[in-house]
Write an enzyme that holds these catalytic residues in place. Sequence first.
Site, PDB file in Angstrom:
ATOM      1  N   ARG A   1       0.830  -1.195   0.000  1.00  0.00           N
ATOM      2  CA  ARG A   1       0.000   0.000   0.000  1.00  0.00           C
ATOM      3  C   ARG A   1       0.866   1.247   0.000  1.00  0.00           C
ATOM      4  O   ARG A   1       1.914   1.297   0.648  1.00  0.00           O
ATOM      5  CB  ARG A   1      -0.915   0.035   1.238  1.00  0.00           C
TER       6      ARG A   1
ATOM      7  N   GLU B   1      -3.638   7.840  -4.806  1.00  0.00           N
ATOM      8  CA  GLU B   1      -3.993   7.124  -6.031  1.00  0.00           C
ATOM      9  C   GLU B   1      -5.421   7.470  -6.439  1.00  0.00           C
ATOM     10  O   GLU B   1      -6.256   7.755  -5.577  1.00  0.00           O
ATOM     11  CB  GLU B   1      -3.853   5.612  -5.811  1.00  0.00           C
TER      12      GLU B   1
ATOM     13  N   HIS C   1       0.182   0.634  -9.781  1.00  0.00           N
ATOM     14  CA  HIS C   1      -0.607  -0.303  -8.959  1.00  0.00           C
ATOM     15  C   HIS C   1      -1.159  -1.441  -9.822  1.00  0.00           C
ATOM     16  O   HIS C   1      -2.367  -1.691  -9.896  1.00  0.00           O
ATOM     17  CB  HIS C   1      -1.756   0.428  -8.257  1.00  0.00           C
TER      18      HIS C   1
END
Length: 313
Positions: free
Chosen positions: A226, A255, A281
Amino acid sequence: MARLGSVHCPIPIFDLPCPYTLNTYHWTPQSELANRIKDATIILTTTIRLSAEVPTPHISHNLQLSVIMASGTDCVDKAACQTRGITICNCPGINIDSVSEHSTSAMRVDPGIETEWKTNGTLHPRLRISDGKPPLLCGQETLGILGYGAVGRRVETLARALGMKVIVSDHKGVVPREGRVSFERFLEESTVLVLCLPRSAETVNLISTAEFRRMSSQALLINDSRGGIVDEHALLDAVKQGFISGAVVDVFANEPVGRGGSPLISRETAAEGLNLLVNPHLAWYSGTTLQNLQDGVKCTVEMWVGGKTINRI
């Protein structure tokens, strides 16, 4: 039901004992969120952030279930949902193989090799790492894992298969239990540091300047877990100054991230040719993960409608 973002994964067909409607949106900006969920009983989300205002009656008066189509849960304000009595479920374990394989394969990637070779006709400046030494073989590496859940355990299996020594860190500030090492030893002894832990109030900026200065100059940091766990400005400085050899980053503090959203992907950083590999990601993304995700959300919704809750957080 309202599916707030279908850009990443197809929506399964639900077999429910009652009629239902499903409004599917390719992507939902925050400015349109309230209008799209105002009548929803069930929300399906992946990365669309559901802040503390979302579960309030004047925005989502019918809302009873929020299903996160991912293993991570930090996109939803859990406390606000719990106060309102809204059930939150996720899809744990869907991306174990994809993320763990990305973490182990990324150890041998140098993002600048192909371009530099074509441009300059030589890789001589890349043959040694920041401390002037050549790279280690797998059997000489010590891979440290921070976060020993399903992904962490799978990374350990893959790393040991490559002949690497593996150490597992305990929580910061505690005496390590049997089979674990202290957080400080994890920082100092690992030549590859893999982060496999969730973001929480306790883990935000867990890895920052002080931690980088304890690492080996040969260390490679891999974060597929994360964003926000690693201080991005401190990481960039650590790579520039040679405190560590390099980093692989698949996640960011904010994000979705674009140019200007992180110091790690600025034009200035890209121009410096650092040993820094960044992805938007995508470590989770594979055919197996997508199928697991569809199966997981289908089972979660169908069982909840039938009166049984699974994967509750």
